[in-house]
Scaffold this motif. Sequence first.
Motif, mmCIF file in Angstrom:
data_model
loop_
_atom_site.group_PDB
_atom_site.id
_atom_site.type_symbol
_atom_site.label_atom_id
_atom_site.label_comp_id
_atom_site.label_asym_id
_atom_site.label_seq_id
_atom_site.Cartn_x
_atom_site.Cartn_y
_atom_site.Cartn_z
ATOM 1 N N HIS A 1 -13.120 -4.559 4.872
ATOM 2 C CA HIS A 1 -11.942 -4.368 4.023
ATOM 3 C C HIS A 1 -12.243 -4.727 2.563
ATOM 4 C CE1 HIS A 1 -9.437 -4.257 7.781
ATOM 5 N NE2 HIS A 1 -8.847 -3.327 7.058
ATOM 6 N N SER B 1 -5.288 -2.367 -4.038
ATOM 7 C CA SER B 1 -6.519 -3.140 -3.864
ATOM 8 C C SER B 1 -6.226 -4.603 -3.557
ATOM 9 C CB SER B 1 -7.389 -3.015 -5.119
ATOM 10 O OG SER B 1 -7.917 -1.710 -5.238
ATOM 11 N N ARG C 1 0.830 -1.217 0.000
ATOM 12 C CA ARG C 1 0.000 0.000 0.000
ATOM 13 C C ARG C 1 0.855 1.253 0.000
ATOM 14 N NH1 ARG C 1 -2.415 1.271 5.539
ATOM 15 N NH2 ARG C 1 -0.251 1.996 5.683
ATOM 16 N N SER D 1 -14.089 -2.097 0.679
ATOM 17 C CA SER D 1 -13.354 -0.857 0.393
ATOM 18 C C SER D 1 -12.406 -0.975 -0.790
ATOM 19 C CB SER D 1 -12.568 -0.426 1.642
ATOM 20 O OG SER D 1 -11.579 -1.392 1.973
ATOM 21 N N ILE D 2 -12.359 -2.128 -1.445
ATOM 22 C CA ILE D 2 -11.507 -2.294 -2.636
ATOM 23 C C ILE D 2 -12.018 -1.379 -3.745
ATOM 24 C CG2 ILE D 2 -10.874 -3.916 -4.473
ATOM 25 C CD1 ILE D 2 -10.846 -6.121 -2.357
ATOM 26 N N LEU E 1 -5.515 -4.804 0.065
ATOM 27 C CA LEU E 1 -6.760 -4.811 0.840
ATOM 28 C C LEU E 1 -7.434 -6.177 0.781
ATOM 29 C CD1 LEU E 1 -8.501 -1.390 0.084
ATOM 30 C CD2 LEU E 1 -7.883 -2.292 2.335
#
Length: 640
Positions: free
Chosen positions: A440, A418, A405, A443-444, A421
């Motif tokens: 989680h 992504s 990240r 939230s991609i 995540l």
Amino acid sequence: MLEREQAVSVLSARGVAAESTIAFAGLHQLLHPLAAEVDALPPVHRDALRTALGWNDSPCTDLVLYTAVLRLLESVAPVVVVVEEVQHWDPSSVAALRFAARRVSPPRVTIVLEGSAPAVVDEFSPDEERAARLEARSADAGRRGGIASAAMVLREAARWSEEPERQRRSAAAAYLAWKSGQPDLARTLVAEATPERHDPSVAPVLDRLKGLIALGDGDQLSAHDHLLRAGSDPGSLFMAAAAAHHAGLPLAPIASRITAADPEFGAYAELLSRLNEMSAVVDPWQLRAAAPTALRASDAHQWLWPLVLSLFGSSPRAAYDFGRAALDEFSANGMHAVLVLPAGWLAELEFDLGHWDRARARAEEGIRSTEDTGQRTRRADFHATLALVAAARGEPCLASAVAARDLAVPAHNELAASRALWAIGLSELSNGDFRSAAEHLTSITHPFVRRMASGDLIESLVRAGEVAQARAVLAAWLPWAKASRSPLVHGRLTRSQALLTDDADDHFTESAVHCEDHPFEQARTQLLHGEWLRRTRRPSQARPLLRAALETFTRLGAAPWEAAATTQLRPTGGARPHSGDLTTQELRVARLAATGLSNREIGTQLFLSPRTVGYHLYKTYPKLGISTRSQLRTLDLDRR
């Protein structure tokens, strides 16, 4: 100089300013005492070193040479290598030692580079004769595997040149710097090549260089824009598509530009436009054989295009075999900056295909290589793959996910961010924290990764009791997933459908058949199927499925999943399977599969569809106490 102190060899050298532009002058000084040890190396490494040191006159590549230096130092270990005044060493010698330093195991091999910042010469008077000699020396260094030195020598040639030769040589030096894995030097050379006044003929060349540099080590949106501006050649547009994929941008507009630029690329462009839909049936070898004329002339692109276009297709194993051949080709030809591209894709395929130890080893090597070649974009991709492997095994994955990240977010590498995540969500799903997993996974942001992770999101939501939300996710995912030709996607889709219906048996069975080449996904389906059969009070039917899942999870090292399968299996009795449980048709199919025939070939002999053959094998494996097709060959099926 070679000294020996109590069985420890000491190799020492000192940089000489007058030799700083002579490719491998430093290695020549350092390794000259090891002539006998060089000759004892395997031929490929022996010949590479002899060429670099001027003892042979044959072509060599930088990657093979760097590996040869590493193997030579390992052969004389324990050894300490000390280079003083390293700022006066030629860049190719420095690059070779730094490559080795990242891979040696102290204290067996210790490498110490000492020095200070070199002096900079600011004043140059044009001298075309000198510039031409330096350019010829650069070409010779490149031929001998010294691409890093070739870049520096060509930069020197540019400084002695007048316009327009200065711009041409600076741009060519920038390309060599990028190719040898020196993005910072390449950026400097691009700046030196930029004309003071706008020159339309130079702008596309510089845009392409800026795009290539950013693609590996910079902002993916910037790489995309520079490569689109670079012109209409399919090669630049293909690399623009790579940047677009990382940034989460659509590929169809780029595919249209490729077709307009060269109609011979039309079939390739059509496949590219559908890449993220996973809706193509592609054989990479046939695709390479039918490559457009312009593509056949490119050592790299004639492999990269077919590999990318088959990566998300109907046969991941074919893509994997082709990718391994591509990697061998790039290694043999020393395409160091390009090498990490197929390596990254292979690591992803190895994760999907259940070769997790290979995926981890390849990703770890990829991280080391991207540190050597300054490719932060690819490094983020490798960290994300490490995170996914760790997550599936129930191991701590946060460090790798955060590393991915932190590298990806500033560079608009939405793909790696992504996937990181996804790894965190999968880790939480693996360890039973279903609500956090769903948060989680929800939230991609990358469209393709979001679709690929939808199955995990649906399972997390169902297990968290959020069935209505799970149904909404399935409804949004369904049109894309049904149109896909990927067995993996269909396996995840039908498993998700099974979780959201009362009549789950057929969906679970179909899912496991689709996942035949994806053992982790197949075992997850078997686990869920077995749980469902237990809930519907059919423990004898659940037992072989749960046992097969347990064996696969154990083999993969997926500890939390192994524990879950054990927990589900224990109340069923868990006895070993009985081969007599096979039906006559299942036994026929198993015997033919044991000979190596494909599902289609078996179906032809038994007048069955390939899907029906797969169904029979799915039912057969648990009864025989095995989990893979290859294990059939170890059984005596003729006596059953």
